[in-house]
Design a protein around this motif. Sequence first.
Motif, PDB file in Angstrom:
ATOM      1  N   LEU A 161       0.830  -1.205   0.000  1.00  0.00           N
ATOM      2  CA  LEU A 161       0.000   0.000   0.000  1.00  0.00           C
ATOM      3  C   LEU A 161       0.859   1.248   0.000  1.00  0.00           C
ATOM      4  O   LEU A 161       0.558   2.223  -0.683  1.00  0.00           O
ATOM      5  N   PRO A 182      -5.345   5.497   8.166  1.00  0.00           N
ATOM      6  CA  PRO A 182      -6.566   4.759   7.804  1.00  0.00           C
ATOM      7  C   PRO A 182      -6.390   3.249   7.812  1.00  0.00           C
ATOM      8  O   PRO A 182      -7.288   2.517   8.219  1.00  0.00           O
ATOM      9  N   SER A 258     -16.402  -1.128   8.237  1.00  0.00           N
ATOM     10  CA  SER A 258     -17.136  -2.027   7.348  1.00  0.00           C
ATOM     11  C   SER A 258     -16.303  -2.401   6.129  1.00  0.00           C
ATOM     12  O   SER A 258     -16.524  -3.428   5.517  1.00  0.00           O
ATOM     13  N   TRP A 259     -15.308  -1.594   5.813  1.00  0.00           N
ATOM     14  CA  TRP A 259     -14.489  -1.905   4.657  1.00  0.00           C
ATOM     15  C   TRP A 259     -13.489  -3.007   4.940  1.00  0.00           C
ATOM     16  O   TRP A 259     -12.814  -3.482   4.048  1.00  0.00           O
ATOM     17  N   ASN A 260     -13.404  -3.394   6.224  1.00  0.00           N
ATOM     18  CA  ASN A 260     -12.376  -4.350   6.586  1.00  0.00           C
ATOM     19  C   ASN A 260     -12.805  -5.803   6.471  1.00  0.00           C
ATOM     20  O   ASN A 260     -12.011  -6.676   6.192  1.00  0.00           O
ATOM     21  N   GLN A 261     -14.097  -6.033   6.726  1.00  0.00           N
ATOM     22  CA  GLN A 261     -14.525  -7.434   6.672  1.00  0.00           C
ATOM     23  C   GLN A 261     -14.612  -7.875   5.240  1.00  0.00           C
ATOM     24  O   GLN A 261     -15.062  -7.156   4.379  1.00  0.00           O
ATOM     25  N   LYS A 262     -14.220  -9.131   5.007  1.00  0.00           N
ATOM     26  CA  LYS A 262     -14.348  -9.707   3.681  1.00  0.00           C
ATOM     27  C   LYS A 262     -15.807  -9.986   3.421  1.00  0.00           C
ATOM     28  O   LYS A 262     -16.446 -10.698   4.178  1.00  0.00           O
ATOM     29  N   LYS A 263     -16.314  -9.415   2.312  1.00  0.00           N
ATOM     30  CA  LYS A 263     -17.732  -9.623   2.080  1.00  0.00           C
ATOM     31  C   LYS A 263     -18.008 -10.712   1.068  1.00  0.00           C
ATOM     32  O   LYS A 263     -19.097 -11.204   0.949  1.00  0.00           O
ATOM     33  N   ILE A 264     -16.991 -11.026   0.272  1.00  0.00           N
ATOM     34  CA  ILE A 264     -17.254 -12.026  -0.793  1.00  0.00           C
ATOM     35  C   ILE A 264     -16.785 -13.391  -0.338  1.00  0.00           C
ATOM     36  O   ILE A 264     -15.713 -13.509   0.174  1.00  0.00           O
TER      37      ILE A 264
ATOM     38  N   LEU B  92      -5.257  -2.302  -3.401  1.00  0.00           N
ATOM     39  CA  LEU B  92      -6.236  -1.217  -3.346  1.00  0.00           C
ATOM     40  C   LEU B  92      -6.321  -0.733  -1.912  1.00  0.00           C
ATOM     41  O   LEU B  92      -6.091  -1.495  -0.982  1.00  0.00           O
ATOM     42  N   PHE B  93      -6.635   0.530  -1.729  1.00  0.00           N
ATOM     43  CA  PHE B  93      -6.774   1.077  -0.388  1.00  0.00           C
ATOM     44  C   PHE B  93      -8.153   0.675   0.132  1.00  0.00           C
ATOM     45  O   PHE B  93      -9.169   1.162  -0.362  1.00  0.00           O
ATOM     46  N   PRO B  94      -8.192  -0.217   1.132  1.00  0.00           N
ATOM     47  CA  PRO B  94      -9.486  -0.801   1.499  1.00  0.00           C
ATOM     48  C   PRO B  94     -10.468   0.188   2.111  1.00  0.00           C
ATOM     49  O   PRO B  94     -11.671  -0.047   2.064  1.00  0.00           O
ATOM     50  N   TRP B  95      -9.956   1.314   2.634  1.00  0.00           N
ATOM     51  CA  TRP B  95     -10.866   2.254   3.271  1.00  0.00           C
ATOM     52  C   TRP B  95     -11.446   3.254   2.269  1.00  0.00           C
ATOM     53  O   TRP B  95     -12.244   4.106   2.638  1.00  0.00           O
ATOM     54  N   PHE B 136     -16.859  -0.666  -1.936  1.00  0.00           N
ATOM     55  CA  PHE B 136     -15.558  -0.830  -1.303  1.00  0.00           C
ATOM     56  C   PHE B 136     -14.901  -2.096  -1.843  1.00  0.00           C
ATOM     57  O   PHE B 136     -15.588  -3.036  -2.209  1.00  0.00           O
ATOM     58  N   ASN B 138     -13.675  -4.618  -0.533  1.00  0.00           N
ATOM     59  CA  ASN B 138     -13.987  -5.914   0.076  1.00  0.00           C
ATOM     60  C   ASN B 138     -15.276  -6.527  -0.449  1.00  0.00           C
ATOM     61  O   ASN B 138     -15.566  -7.688  -0.185  1.00  0.00           O
ATOM     62  N   SER B 139     -16.053  -5.746  -1.232  1.00  0.00           N
ATOM     63  CA  SER B 139     -17.250  -6.338  -1.794  1.00  0.00           C
ATOM     64  C   SER B 139     -17.083  -6.685  -3.268  1.00  0.00           C
ATOM     65  O   SER B 139     -18.038  -7.052  -3.941  1.00  0.00           O
ATOM     66  N   LEU B 140     -15.863  -6.572  -3.761  1.00  0.00           N
ATOM     67  CA  LEU B 140     -15.612  -6.882  -5.166  1.00  0.00           C
ATOM     68  C   LEU B 140     -14.893  -8.214  -5.321  1.00  0.00           C
ATOM     69  O   LEU B 140     -14.116  -8.597  -4.459  1.00  0.00           O
TER      70      LEU B 140
END
Lengths: 264, 254, 253
Positions: A161, A182, A258-264, B92-95, B136, B138-140
């Motif tokens: 990153l 962040p 919420s951006w941290n948890q794996k959603k897929i 990718l920047f996850p936030w 975001f 994490n949903s892709l």
Amino acid sequence: MKKLTLEVRQNFIVIEYAIIAILGFLGIWHIAVTFTSIGKLVPGPLQVLAYFFQSFVVPIGKNTIQEHALISLERVLIGYSVGVVLGIASGIGMAGSKLFEAIFKPLFEIIRPIPTIAWIPLAILWFGIGEMPKYFIIFYGAYANVTLNTYAAAKSVNPTLLGAARMLGMKEKDLLLHIVLPSSIPQIFAGMQSGLSASWMGVIAAEMVKSNNGIGWVIIMGQESANTVQILAGMVAIAVMGFLMASGMRILEGRLCSWNQKKI
Amino acid sequence: MESKENIAIRCENISKEFSAKGRKIRVIDSLTLNIYDNEFVVLYGPGQCGKTTIINILSGLEPPTTGEVFQKSEKVTGPGPQRAVVYQSISLFPWLTVMGNVEFGLKAAGVETAKRRQRAQELIDLVGLHGFERAFPNSLSGGMQQRVGIARAYCIAPSILFMDEPFGALDAQTRYMMEQEIIRINSKEKRTILFVTNNIEEAIYLADRIIVLNNCPTSIKKEYKVDWEKPRDYTDKKFLELREEITSIVDETL
Amino acid sequence: MTSDSSSENRDFVKVRNLTKSFGDLLVLDDVSFDVRKGEFLCIVGPTGCGKTTFLNCLTKLYSISSGEITIDGEPIDLKKQNIAYIFQENSTMPWLTVEENIRFGLDIKKVPKDIAEQRVNQMLDLVNLRNFASYYPKQLSMSMLQKVGIARAFATQPSLLLMDEPYSQLDLNLRCRLEDELIALWKREKTTVIFITHNIEEAVYLGERILVLTNKPTKIKREIMNHLERPRKISDPEFVELRNEVTSLIKWW
């Protein structure tokens, strides 16, 4: 939409089991107190709950139990917020500046094993009787946890990153605030949660030592007047407050991370 | 025509050594490369033979132990938006949302909001992610995340694009799709591309020129020019012949 | 590998009307097929076609919504029947050497020590890991780790071997070598293999028969026999034709 029903159904099952477990515990407590010699030492759940609800109307000392709870909570919120803000700043500072790190990291390592509560006597000596020593303890509980977590997170930022940010043209001086901070948020949040526990434990302990209100005071007063029911009622209050705070933190986590948890 | 003027990036006698446990390990040995404007060059080699290190050196992320890198006539001394990179792993920047990621470079350069949003949107549309601006990472899916990475790299208008095994983590079919997509995207927004892969089908499908690398220490084994039309057919006779030829000359270590 | 067409071998593994839903999401829709004893069956489908769900049904990780799976007439039972699986992610035990890893399954089945040792040595030779017998997993490359996993699976002479994209993380050239090793092992052991992959070329290279799946809700789109002689050549016109045929059935990109 239908998928939600499955989730809701599963949640209901969890809540069902939780209710059964709690009622079961209360039931066993009641039976133990009524039918065995434990009843001489410990009051039954019905007694405690009665006293607890009663103190919503009948004050203990000068305040009702919910007033005591709010007094404790207010102290926590003030000390905790300062602790979190300074903690994040310190953690990021230590990670970003080699000088800062060299000076403060060894100090932290030495102080780390000392529990928050052990600072109470010193705080009272330093800050006298009054609100300051309580605020100090609350602050310290939050500060220590948040600093260490922030520092650990900031040191372990994914180097890809950082490389990507540089490649995209971000200047070195901006990396700390725009990339390191962040990406550390989930772990900072973990520090904030353990910090909240430490602050809450700190305020109860401080109130038990020197105070004239608050939940901690309710408990210690109960001990001084050999009023076990009051002690247990105070503990019920602590449990309820703890539960509410934890739920609050969980909701906040859902928003912030919420951006941290794996959603897929 | 190939001449000194249209060399996009070049390096001469690059070598890279790492010290580990008191010993010096030579990862790259005497590498000289010329990449010409708008060429699609593929670095092909098996295993972990130092291909990522080459990318890191050429893009400026790491300095070489010996040798120098020149982009046009300027020496490369660090990473920067003229040398964009698309990575294999999570980068990718996850936030940040998809839009936040894609416009990142332009924002860092101080481009005003309206202008950079517009450009970012163009690229988000180009890579086929219209509608996902506010999602975001994490949903892709993996393929979608790589598309965001590609859009983000294109957005800073680099003069050369490095792609370091960008599709390595994708399954075989999604990979075919992304290979097609890269050809399509590049035909709309032509760039100089240096693409690293260990997949021979991918190499032949994409490349104008394939540089076959040796194993550690890495150096150039052989070069192949592939001037067939694109998009290509993986089961075409000459495709399979070239595949067999390159496969047979490559070192293999188990 | 001669095909034994006697009826008792033809439907060694029977999958009948396999259906799996998660709530209202129908993933597997009435899937039925047989596997002959000792057959090498490849299952290939488009990305996202529920192959993981299918595998998890076979290994009883998920409960089936309806239908049945039997091996040799008995309902599939991991405890009684000897079923082995190899997945994409390596599962060698990091605290055991290569040799100990391969012997692992045999020890569980309480195979006598001398027979087990002989078997382990056989496997080591068949996957060309003889010289690495006392190495630990962290000293090995990814392809070697997969060999260990495969040797371990074959060592116990399973009645059914399930493989889920074991080579997808490896270089293409290494894959060809490993696939040849796999075929050699299979021919020797005469194990029944179900190999699931997204890689069409791999399916055509390995399978005697190929099942092509549809997208969700997943059904069997086509069954294709693969009579190509081994060793197979990917540049062979017949190979290419078969590969293109399967691709056209799956292609979504």
